[in-house]
Design a protein around this motif. Structure first.
Motif, PDB file in Angstrom:
ATOM      1  N   VAL A 102       0.793  -1.159  -0.118  1.00  0.00           N
ATOM      2  CA  VAL A 102      -0.035  -0.021  -0.020  1.00  0.00           C
ATOM      3  C   VAL A 102       0.889   1.234  -0.082  1.00  0.00           C
ATOM      4  O   VAL A 102       0.618   2.331  -0.701  1.00  0.00           O
ATOM      5  CB  VAL A 102      -0.912  -0.147   1.160  1.00  0.00           C
ATOM      6  CG1 VAL A 102      -1.677   1.220   1.274  1.00  0.00           C
ATOM      7  CG2 VAL A 102      -1.585  -1.132   1.034  1.00  0.00           C
ATOM      8  N   LEU A 103       2.016   1.261   0.796  1.00  0.00           N
ATOM      9  CA  LEU A 103       2.779   2.620   1.005  1.00  0.00           C
ATOM     10  C   LEU A 103       3.998   2.648   0.124  1.00  0.00           C
ATOM     11  O   LEU A 103       4.125   3.902  -0.453  1.00  0.00           O
ATOM     12  CB  LEU A 103       3.458   2.319   2.120  1.00  0.00           C
ATOM     13  CG  LEU A 103       2.415   2.226   3.643  1.00  0.00           C
ATOM     14  CD1 LEU A 103       3.382   2.093   4.879  1.00  0.00           C
ATOM     15  CD2 LEU A 103       1.452   3.675   3.704  1.00  0.00           C
ATOM     16  N   VAL A 129       5.584   7.574  -5.634  1.00  0.00           N
ATOM     17  CA  VAL A 129       6.616   7.252  -5.219  1.00  0.00           C
ATOM     18  C   VAL A 129       7.877   8.539  -5.450  1.00  0.00           C
ATOM     19  O   VAL A 129       8.417   8.571  -4.539  1.00  0.00           O
ATOM     20  CB  VAL A 129       7.127   6.076  -6.131  1.00  0.00           C
ATOM     21  CG1 VAL A 129       8.726   5.800  -5.818  1.00  0.00           C
ATOM     22  CG2 VAL A 129       6.332   4.787  -6.016  1.00  0.00           C
ATOM     23  N   GLU A 130       7.522   9.194  -6.294  1.00  0.00           N
ATOM     24  CA  GLU A 130       8.386  10.302  -6.605  1.00  0.00           C
ATOM     25  C   GLU A 130       8.631  11.394  -5.533  1.00  0.00           C
ATOM     26  O   GLU A 130       9.555  11.683  -5.290  1.00  0.00           O
ATOM     27  CB  GLU A 130       7.843  11.159  -7.793  1.00  0.00           C
ATOM     28  CG  GLU A 130       8.365  10.421  -9.295  1.00  0.00           C
ATOM     29  CD  GLU A 130       7.038   9.416  -9.428  1.00  0.00           C
ATOM     30  OE1 GLU A 130       5.979   9.305  -8.450  1.00  0.00           O
ATOM     31  OE2 GLU A 130       7.032   8.313 -10.347  1.00  0.00           O
ATOM     32  N   SER A 131       7.603  11.389  -4.616  1.00  0.00           N
ATOM     33  CA  SER A 131       7.500  12.388  -3.485  1.00  0.00           C
ATOM     34  C   SER A 131       8.133  11.683  -2.273  1.00  0.00           C
ATOM     35  O   SER A 131       8.148  12.397  -1.326  1.00  0.00           O
ATOM     36  CB  SER A 131       6.267  12.693  -3.120  1.00  0.00           C
ATOM     37  OG  SER A 131       5.049  11.814  -2.922  1.00  0.00           O
ATOM     38  N   MET A 132       8.345  10.547  -2.375  1.00  0.00           N
ATOM     39  CA  MET A 132       9.140   9.781  -1.334  1.00  0.00           C
ATOM     40  C   MET A 132      10.683  10.380  -1.027  1.00  0.00           C
ATOM     41  O   MET A 132      11.326  10.575  -2.185  1.00  0.00           O
ATOM     42  CB  MET A 132       8.798   8.151  -1.273  1.00  0.00           C
ATOM     43  CG  MET A 132       7.359   7.823  -1.336  1.00  0.00           C
ATOM     44  SD  MET A 132       7.169   6.067  -1.342  1.00  0.00           S
ATOM     45  CE  MET A 132       5.436   5.814  -1.578  1.00  0.00           C
ATOM     46  N   PRO A 133      11.084   9.837   0.234  1.00  0.00           N
ATOM     47  CA  PRO A 133      12.524  10.267   0.355  1.00  0.00           C
ATOM     48  C   PRO A 133      13.387   9.338  -0.497  1.00  0.00           C
ATOM     49  O   PRO A 133      12.862   8.180  -0.810  1.00  0.00           O
ATOM     50  CB  PRO A 133      12.738   9.787   1.939  1.00  0.00           C
ATOM     51  CG  PRO A 133      11.437  10.124   2.657  1.00  0.00           C
ATOM     52  CD  PRO A 133      10.340   9.872   1.477  1.00  0.00           C
ATOM     53  N   LYS A 134      14.540   9.328  -0.993  1.00  0.00           N
ATOM     54  CA  LYS A 134      15.378   8.362  -1.812  1.00  0.00           C
ATOM     55  C   LYS A 134      15.300   6.942  -1.288  1.00  0.00           C
ATOM     56  O   LYS A 134      15.500   6.324  -2.082  1.00  0.00           O
ATOM     57  CB  LYS A 134      16.801   9.094  -2.156  1.00  0.00           C
ATOM     58  CG  LYS A 134      16.582  10.345  -2.916  1.00  0.00           C
ATOM     59  CD  LYS A 134      16.380   9.870  -4.353  1.00  0.00           C
ATOM     60  CE  LYS A 134      16.331  11.020  -5.204  1.00  0.00           C
ATOM     61  NZ  LYS A 134      15.872  10.772  -6.682  1.00  0.00           N
ATOM     62  N   PRO A 135      15.755   7.091  -0.089  1.00  0.00           N
ATOM     63  CA  PRO A 135      15.757   5.486   0.478  1.00  0.00           C
ATOM     64  C   PRO A 135      14.523   4.707   0.251  1.00  0.00           C
ATOM     65  O   PRO A 135      14.641   3.455   0.051  1.00  0.00           O
ATOM     66  CB  PRO A 135      16.163   5.632   1.880  1.00  0.00           C
ATOM     67  CG  PRO A 135      16.634   7.013   2.141  1.00  0.00           C
ATOM     68  CD  PRO A 135      16.096   8.166   1.254  1.00  0.00           C
ATOM     69  N   LEU A 136      13.264   5.172   0.450  1.00  0.00           N
ATOM     70  CA  LEU A 136      12.140   4.637   0.190  1.00  0.00           C
ATOM     71  C   LEU A 136      11.711   4.313  -1.308  1.00  0.00           C
ATOM     72  O   LEU A 136      11.216   3.538  -1.648  1.00  0.00           O
ATOM     73  CB  LEU A 136      11.117   5.419   0.849  1.00  0.00           C
ATOM     74  CG  LEU A 136      10.849   5.457   2.414  1.00  0.00           C
ATOM     75  CD1 LEU A 136       9.883   6.380   2.719  1.00  0.00           C
ATOM     76  CD2 LEU A 136      10.983   4.076   2.906  1.00  0.00           C
ATOM     77  N   GLN A 137      12.258   5.350  -2.085  1.00  0.00           N
ATOM     78  CA  GLN A 137      12.259   5.017  -3.667  1.00  0.00           C
ATOM     79  C   GLN A 137      12.988   3.865  -3.938  1.00  0.00           C
ATOM     80  O   GLN A 137      12.758   3.210  -4.640  1.00  0.00           O
ATOM     81  CB  GLN A 137      12.680   6.507  -4.340  1.00  0.00           C
ATOM     82  CG  GLN A 137      11.717   7.677  -3.872  1.00  0.00           C
ATOM     83  CD  GLN A 137      12.102   8.495  -4.899  1.00  0.00           C
ATOM     84  OE1 GLN A 137      12.677   8.617  -6.215  1.00  0.00           O
ATOM     85  NE2 GLN A 137      12.000  10.015  -4.428  1.00  0.00           N
ATOM     86  N   SER A 146      11.300   0.610  -2.788  1.00  0.00           N
ATOM     87  CA  SER A 146      10.022   0.538  -3.516  1.00  0.00           C
ATOM     88  C   SER A 146      10.310  -0.385  -4.861  1.00  0.00           C
ATOM     89  O   SER A 146       9.410  -1.027  -5.283  1.00  0.00           O
ATOM     90  CB  SER A 146       9.328   1.782  -4.002  1.00  0.00           C
ATOM     91  OG  SER A 146      10.088   2.425  -5.014  1.00  0.00           O
ATOM     92  N   ASN A 147      11.694  -0.342  -5.246  1.00  0.00           N
ATOM     93  CA  ASN A 147      11.929  -0.946  -6.460  1.00  0.00           C
ATOM     94  C   ASN A 147      11.976  -2.493  -6.431  1.00  0.00           C
ATOM     95  O   ASN A 147      11.909  -3.265  -7.307  1.00  0.00           O
ATOM     96  CB  ASN A 147      13.368  -0.624  -7.044  1.00  0.00           C
ATOM     97  CG  ASN A 147      13.309   1.043  -7.549  1.00  0.00           C
ATOM     98  OD1 ASN A 147      12.454   1.429  -7.886  1.00  0.00           O
ATOM     99  ND2 ASN A 147      14.549   1.469  -7.319  1.00  0.00           N
ATOM    100  N   ILE A 148      12.157  -2.985  -5.114  1.00  0.00           N
ATOM    101  CA  ILE A 148      11.864  -4.409  -4.916  1.00  0.00           C
ATOM    102  C   ILE A 148      10.500  -4.980  -4.706  1.00  0.00           C
ATOM    103  O   ILE A 148      10.276  -6.138  -4.220  1.00  0.00           O
ATOM    104  CB  ILE A 148      12.821  -4.821  -3.465  1.00  0.00           C
ATOM    105  CG1 ILE A 148      12.399  -4.280  -2.431  1.00  0.00           C
ATOM    106  CG2 ILE A 148      14.157  -4.228  -3.873  1.00  0.00           C
ATOM    107  CD1 ILE A 148      13.126  -4.665  -1.014  1.00  0.00           C
ATOM    108  N   MET A 149       9.516  -4.085  -4.584  1.00  0.00           N
ATOM    109  CA  MET A 149       8.062  -4.187  -4.614  1.00  0.00           C
ATOM    110  C   MET A 149       7.480  -5.005  -5.874  1.00  0.00           C
ATOM    111  O   MET A 149       7.391  -4.015  -6.943  1.00  0.00           O
ATOM    112  CB  MET A 149       7.264  -3.350  -4.061  1.00  0.00           C
ATOM    113  CG  MET A 149       7.619  -2.568  -2.679  1.00  0.00           C
ATOM    114  SD  MET A 149       7.561  -3.973  -1.351  1.00  0.00           S
ATOM    115  CE  MET A 149       5.743  -4.103  -1.453  1.00  0.00           C
TER     116      MET A 149
END
Length: 368
Positions: A296-297, A305-313, A316-319
């Motif tokens: 969900v997140l 995804v573009e508005s998230m901090p870089k570590p979370l971006q 997200s690539n492994i989702m």
């Protein structure tokens, strides 16, 4: 191979005998699609507002009529004094108050300007911002009607065209996300309890002494859910198209093939969870809590995804859900083909192979 097909057929029989499994597999996705499809929306309609018309002339009446002509606003009450605005907000029945000052029409035509005050309940900032933007757009259109054809000597006009979703229907955003979420959770959850169930019930010993090698046992557990999950995907797609009007501009064959690929990815992930857990409850909690919130997140389903901090971006690539949502939107809304979605397809294929190989390696041939 005959033994493998007999084993897979046994799994089909086991699923069909368990009505609770069938209810979860087919009933829950249908209910969730209907609920999420109608409930999850960023559109606001029939918002209750209060109006304080201190001018009470023809022009203020027309403005109020404009505000309530569409489906965005409806008047909950007409206020008499400014002091009643705060009380109306405290009751919690209105989301916005529109204050029209005295001499509204005269000020507009004689002083060439008039003010309208918009007071919004910012307890929910997104809703407040959306309502104010709706009201500003309606007031702007009303101002153009009053001005008539007159225009300034120098004017910059903008022409706006919304590609792929001209009506700005939020359901076009949420149907791919809901479909991805349901397929991932149902496929992973149902498969995650298969081997865990065998361990918990003590029937794993029978499987281990059978002539089937571990990889065929894992595949035999997966095959029935591949078929049933694909049927599930067809049902969800049909509901999205027929109930919510979701377009399918691209190849239906490619769309179904991508659904099969994502089902395989989800099933592989579910089997991986089941190989490292010993109880059904643990496997179910791991699949629900370990997949629901990250999907969900971090998948771009609700939050960009573009508005998230870089570590979370990067995370997200492994989702897998992130890439499948991109594929669904490209095929259904943009009419893209394999030439456009092959990078995401390649990523999902790699994830599927990784999950299945790791599941086979994690499969224990001895019970502790």
């Amino acid at each position: 191979m005959r033994q493998f097909f007999v084993f897979a057929r046994k799994e089909f029989y086991h699923i069909f005998r368990d009505r609770r499994t069938l209810l979860i597999l087919f009933g829950m996705p249908i209910v969730q699609v209907i609920i999420f499809g109608f409930a999850i929306t960023n559109e606001i309609k029939n918002a209750d507002i209060a109006v304080l018309d201190q001018s009470k002339d023809h022009y203020s009446a027309r403005l109020i009529q404009k505000l309530t002509a569409g489906s965005y606003f409806r008047i909950d009450r007409n206020l008499q004094t400014p002091k009643t605005i705060e009380a109306a907000f405290r009751e919690g029945r209105i989301k916005m108050a529109v204050v029209i000052p005295p001499r509204f029409g005269q000020d507009f035509f004689h002083l060439r300007k008039a003010q309208v005050q918009l007071l919004a309940d910012a307890g929910d900032p997104n809703t407040a911002t959306t309502l104010v933007n709706y009201a500003r757009a309606i007031i702007g259109n009303y101002q153009q009607e009053l001005n008539g054809p007159a225009a300034l000597p120098l004017t910059i006009n903008t022409t706006v065209r919304m590609q792929y979703n001209p009506a700005l229907k939020s359901v076009f955003l949420f149907v791919p996300g809901v479909m991805t979420l349901i397929l991932l959770l149902v496929s992973a959850m149902m498969t995650s309890i298969t081997i865990a169930r065998e361990k918990e019930l003590g029937t794993m010993e029978i499987l281990l002494v059978s002539p089937l090698p571990p990889h065929l046992i894992v595949m035999g557990k997966v095959v029935p859910y591949i078929v049933l999950s694909f049927i599930n995907a067809l049902v969800i797609l049909a509901m999205g198209v027929w109930i919510f009007g979701m377009p399918v501009k691209g190849s239906v064959v490619l769309l179904l093939a991508e659904c099969v690929l994502f089902v395989l990815t989800s099933l592989g992930l579910g089997i991986l969870i089941s190989t490292v857990t010993d109880k059904q409850q643990t496997a179910m909690m791991a699949s629900m809590m370990g997949l629901l919130m990250p999907t969900v997140l971090l998948s771009g389903f609700i939050f960009p995804v573009e508005s998230m901090p870089k570590p979370l971006q990067w995370l997200s690539n492994i989702m897998p859900a992130k890439w499948f949502i991109i594929i669904l939107k490209d095929i259904m809304l943009k009419g893209s083909g394999l030439r456009e979605v092959w990078p995401q397809t390649l990523l999902l294929t790699g994830m599927t192979i990784f999950f299945i190989v790791l599941s086979i390696r994690k499969f224990k041939i001895r019970l502790s």
